[in-house]
Design a protein around this motif. Structure first.
Motif, short mmCIF file in Angstrom:
data_model
loop_
_atom_site.label_atom_id
_atom_site.label_comp_id
_atom_site.label_asym_id
_atom_site.label_seq_id
_atom_site.Cartn_x
_atom_site.Cartn_y
_atom_site.Cartn_z
N ASP A 351 -4.20 -4.18 -2.45
CA ASP A 351 -4.71 -2.58 -2.52
C ASP A 351 -4.12 -2.11 -1.81
OD1 ASP A 351 -6.45 -3.53 -1.39
OD2 ASP A 351 -7.94 -2.52 -3.11
N LYS A 352 -5.11 -2.11 -0.06
CA LYS A 352 -4.58 -1.15 0.34
C LYS A 352 -2.71 -1.03 1.02
CE LYS A 352 -9.15 -0.78 2.52
NZ LYS A 352 -10.65 -1.07 3.38
N ASP A 353 -2.52 -1.97 0.89
CA ASP A 353 -1.25 -2.08 1.43
C ASP A 353 -0.47 -1.29 0.33
OD1 ASP A 353 -1.47 -3.42 4.08
OD2 ASP A 353 -1.64 -5.09 2.76
N TRP A 354 -0.39 -1.37 -0.87
CA TRP A 354 0.01 -1.02 -2.36
C TRP A 354 0.39 0.45 -2.12
CZ3 TRP A 354 4.45 -1.79 -4.86
CH2 TRP A 354 4.74 -0.66 -6.43
N THR A 355 -1.06 0.81 -2.50
CA THR A 355 -1.46 2.13 -2.21
C THR A 355 -1.03 2.59 -0.84
OG1 THR A 355 -3.24 1.82 -3.34
CG2 THR A 355 -3.24 3.93 -2.18
N GLY A 356 -0.74 2.46 0.07
CA GLY A 356 0.09 2.97 1.36
C GLY A 356 1.23 3.45 1.92
N THR A 357 1.51 2.20 0.69
CA THR A 357 3.46 1.69 0.74
C THR A 357 3.61 3.20 0.15
OG1 THR A 357 3.36 0.16 1.28
CG2 THR A 357 5.02 0.82 0.33
N THR A 358 3.57 2.62 -1.12
CA THR A 358 3.44 3.75 -2.51
C THR A 358 3.52 4.97 -1.53
OG1 THR A 358 1.43 3.36 -3.23
CG2 THR A 358 4.07 2.23 -4.29
N ALA A 359 2.73 5.75 -1.15
CA ALA A 359 2.21 7.08 -0.54
C ALA A 359 2.97 7.22 0.09
CB ALA A 359 0.90 7.05 -0.25
N VAL A 360 3.71 6.34 1.00
CA VAL A 360 4.94 7.36 1.69
C VAL A 360 6.40 6.97 1.25
CG1 VAL A 360 6.34 6.55 3.96
CG2 VAL A 360 3.42 5.96 3.84
N VAL A 361 6.77 5.74 0.25
CA VAL A 361 8.39 6.10 -0.58
C VAL A 361 8.22 6.99 -1.35
CG1 VAL A 361 8.30 3.80 0.64
CG2 VAL A 361 7.28 4.15 -1.64
N SER A 362 7.17 7.94 -1.96
CA SER A 362 7.12 8.22 -3.17
C SER A 362 8.19 9.46 -3.81
CB SER A 362 5.70 8.44 -3.63
OG SER A 362 4.42 9.00 -2.93
N ARG A 363 8.27 10.06 -1.41
CA ARG A 363 8.92 11.36 -1.49
C ARG A 363 10.50 11.55 -1.20
NH1 ARG A 363 5.27 12.98 3.78
NH2 ARG A 363 6.12 10.95 4.14
N TYR A 364 10.42 9.86 -1.74
CA TYR A 364 12.09 9.60 -1.34
C TYR A 364 12.94 8.93 -2.26
CZ TYR A 364 10.54 11.12 3.32
OH TYR A 364 9.43 11.90 3.89
N TYR A 365 11.97 8.29 -3.22
CA TYR A 365 12.73 7.31 -3.63
C TYR A 365 12.35 7.45 -5.67
CZ TYR A 365 14.07 3.85 -0.12
OH TYR A 365 13.64 3.65 1.02
N ASN A 366 13.58 7.37 -6.48
CA ASN A 366 13.06 7.78 -7.23
C ASN A 366 12.55 6.42 -8.71
OD1 ASN A 366 15.76 8.93 -6.93
ND2 ASN A 366 14.66 10.41 -8.14
N LEU A 367 12.82 5.09 -8.45
CA LEU A 367 12.14 4.15 -8.30
C LEU A 367 11.92 3.24 -8.05
CD1 LEU A 367 15.58 3.75 -11.41
CD2 LEU A 367 12.67 4.68 -12.26
N VAL A 368 10.83 2.39 -8.12
CA VAL A 368 10.58 1.45 -7.41
C VAL A 368 10.39 -0.01 -8.27
CG1 VAL A 368 8.41 0.51 -5.45
CG2 VAL A 368 9.39 2.49 -5.80
N LEU A 377 -5.38 -11.61 -10.79
CA LEU A 377 -6.62 -11.09 -10.80
C LEU A 377 -6.47 -10.90 -9.10
CD1 LEU A 377 -8.52 -13.75 -12.26
CD2 LEU A 377 -7.92 -11.32 -13.06
N GLN A 378 -5.32 -11.21 -8.48
CA GLN A 378 -5.07 -10.74 -7.20
C GLN A 378 -5.35 -9.44 -6.84
OE1 GLN A 378 -2.20 -12.29 -6.61
NE2 GLN A 378 -2.64 -14.03 -5.95
N LYS A 379 -6.44 -8.83 -5.76
CA LYS A 379 -6.55 -7.26 -5.66
C LYS A 379 -4.96 -6.48 -5.19
CE LYS A 379 -9.93 -7.96 -2.61
NZ LYS A 379 -10.81 -7.37 -0.74
N SER A 380 -3.95 -7.27 -4.90
CA SER A 380 -2.75 -6.95 -5.15
C SER A 380 -1.49 -7.12 -6.63
CB SER A 380 -1.88 -7.42 -4.32
OG SER A 380 -1.21 -8.91 -4.52
N ALA A 381 -2.04 -7.17 -6.97
CA ALA A 381 -1.69 -7.22 -8.27
C ALA A 381 -2.58 -6.19 -9.37
CB ALA A 381 -1.93 -8.77 -9.29
N ARG A 382 -4.20 -6.29 -9.57
CA ARG A 382 -4.37 -5.04 -9.47
C ARG A 382 -3.67 -3.72 -8.82
NH1 ARG A 382 -9.49 -6.31 -12.24
NH2 ARG A 382 -9.20 -8.40 -13.37
N ALA A 383 -3.81 -3.73 -8.28
CA ALA A 383 -3.38 -2.25 -7.64
C ALA A 383 -1.45 -1.75 -8.11
CB ALA A 383 -2.88 -1.99 -5.95
#
Length: 498
Positions: A351-368, A377-383
């Motif tokens: 989940d930390k990798d997903w949150t950190g990545t989206t925080a960086v790319v959200s300023r430069y991409y329209n869709l992800v 039930l995995q942390k990444s899926a929940r995030a």
């Protein structure tokens, strides 16, 4: 003859008739009375009692010309009125042809004649002339008469000098005058909203047909220049592309979900992202959110060995070009950001990798687009589920794959993701050639009970995808591209919904 005339109009003084000027009628007086419209009276017979002079205070109504001589024979002697004074300067100056103008108005108009039919030269010395009409406009110049302007009402029966305060002309058919506001409250518009806003609902006919781009229509146009316009299939494709081009609010994220491995989630992610990037033309990024180190970069076409871990390790990212060095791009302009493989990964994607990545790319991409793993039930899926606005549930065209898709929908509905389930699409993917062991039509009907209509997409088997190599959107079959375009259009319908 002359003697009879003298006995009739000049009786002798011994017959008891007064001889003053007030009772004697002379031929010149009779002519003047008839010219001024006064009735005349016949002389009394011999021996009759003398009649007293009568003062005429009221102006008799006008009579037809043929009745004046008859009135002179039936009435007594006519009085000789005193000379009438000239009308005052403030009196209205009536037009000479007012009677003709009134007849031209007809019965439908409310512009009536004054109640009195007497002319100015018939006013008596005792009755004052009518006062000058006062209009609500600017003060009139002395000695002139102000006629009603556009937007004023002359009420029936009130005379030419009575003017209503209503801001319009009134006739028998219409009461709207030039420059007056619409019917309703004065000075206020009758319809809601602005007039310019209503033009968006007006249909516009194209002056020139768009030439066809494929099929026999295209060959006919190319050889003879006969333009029959696009075919129905081209029109439908154009409508789909119009839906895909809708403006996405802020930073829009879509998750690709599935509980069974090998259902084709990564291939659907690449094909969907390529279709959107090809039509929209803006920046679209696909992130490998599989904690088991997926192969997203290989299906897009790896151009860089950098991963998500390298991106998060650089704190000096300040522009799109800085991030572009960590991604790979295919021919449809879809970019992919891979996760670390097993040989270099220090930990699984969480989940930390997903949150950190989206925080960086959200300023430069329209869709992800997030290519998730096989568990919810995995942390990444929940995030991913906590931030995405849309989802695609991928199931293989088999009874086992249908069960896994049904479990995914039930889990979303029972764990607080009902809103996300209403924005989800179900993809039934043919990963093998041949006829599947399940009735696809019945399966579609079952899934449409849990998602909105038109959001269950059946993808056919495609040889290009089955190779397992880089996916090029132009090499996909026509039917596969059409189904992927319909999937992109269905997801794009939610772009404007918060």
């Amino acid at each position: 003859m002359s003697s009879d005339y003298d006995r009739l109009f000049y009786p002798p003084a011994d017959q008891g008739m007064p001889t003053d000027d007030a009772t004697v009628i002379r031929p010149r007086d009779l002519g003047q009375s008839q010219q001024r419209g006064f009735p005349t009276q016949a002389a009394p017979e011999a021996g009759a009692a003398p009649q007293e002079s009568v003062q005429c205070d009221e102006i008799p109504p006008e009579r037809p010309i043929g009745e004046e001589h008859e009135a002179a024979a039936n009435h007594g002697p006519t009085l000789n009125p005193e000379p009438l004074p000239l009308p005052p300067e403030s009196a209205p100056q009536w037009p000479q042809n007012f009677g003709q103008a009134h007849q031209q108005l007809g019965h439908g108009g409310r512009h009536e004649r004054p109640a009195s039919t007497a002319r100015p030269d018939q006013w008596s010395s005792t009755a004052p002339p009518p006062a000058a009409a006062q209009w609500p406009a600017a003060a009139p110049t002395p000695g002139t008469h102000q006629w009603p302007t556009a937007g004023q009402v002359v009420p029936q029966g009130g005379g030419i000098g009575a003017v209503s305060a209503g801001p319009r002309w009134e006739t028998g058919e219409s009461s709207v005058g030039p420059g007056s506001p619409p019917q309703g409250q004065p000075g206020q518009a009758t319809g809601p909203g602005r007039a310019i806003d209503g033009l968006s609902e007006v249909g516009i006919k194209a002056g020139v047909k768009a030439p066809p781009q494929r099929g026999w229509r295209h060959w006919l146009y190319a050889s003879t220049r006969i333009n029959l316009g696009p075919s129905p299939d081209e029109i439908y494709e154009s409508e789909l592309n119009g839906r895909i081009r809708r403006n996405a609010r802020d930073f829009y994220q879509i998750g690709i979900l599935g509980l069974k491995g090998g259902a084709g989630k990564t291939a659907v992610t690449v094909a969907l992202g390529s279709a959107m990037a090809k039509v929209r033309g803006d920046r679209i990024l696909a992130i490998d959110a599989d904690p088991d180190a997926g192969n997203l970069a290989d299906r897009v076409g790896r151009q860089s060995a950098a991963t998500i871990a390298d991106l998060l390790a650089n704190p000096e990212l300040s522009s799109y070009n800085d991030i572009r060095g960590y991604t790979s791009m295919n021919r449809a302009n879809l970019e992919a950001l891979p996760s670390a493989d097993y040989t270099r990964a220090g930990h699984e994607f969480d989940d930390k990798d997903w949150t950190g990545t989206t925080a960086v790319v959200s300023r430069y991409y329209n869709l992800v687009l997030a290519d998730t793993g096989t568990g919810l039930l995995q942390k990444s899926a929940r995030a991913v589920l906590s931030t995405v606005s849309g989802a695609v549930i991928v199931a293989s065209a088999s009874i086992d794959g249908a069960r896994q898709a049904a479990i995914t929908m039930d889990w979303l509905g029972q764990n607080g993701y009902q809103k996300l389930l209403g924005r989800s699409c179900v993809v039934i993917n043919h990963i093998t050639p041949g006829k599947p062991n399940v009735d696809i039509e019945d399966l579609v009907q079952q899934f449409e009970r849990h998602v909105p209509a038109g959001r269950v997409i059946v993808l056919p088997y495609d040889k290009h995808i089955a190779t397992g190599a880089e996916i090029q959107f132009d090499l996909l079959s026509k039917k596969y591209r059409r189904r992927i375009t319909e999937l992109a259009a269905a997801l794009s319908d939610d772009f404007g919904i918060p």
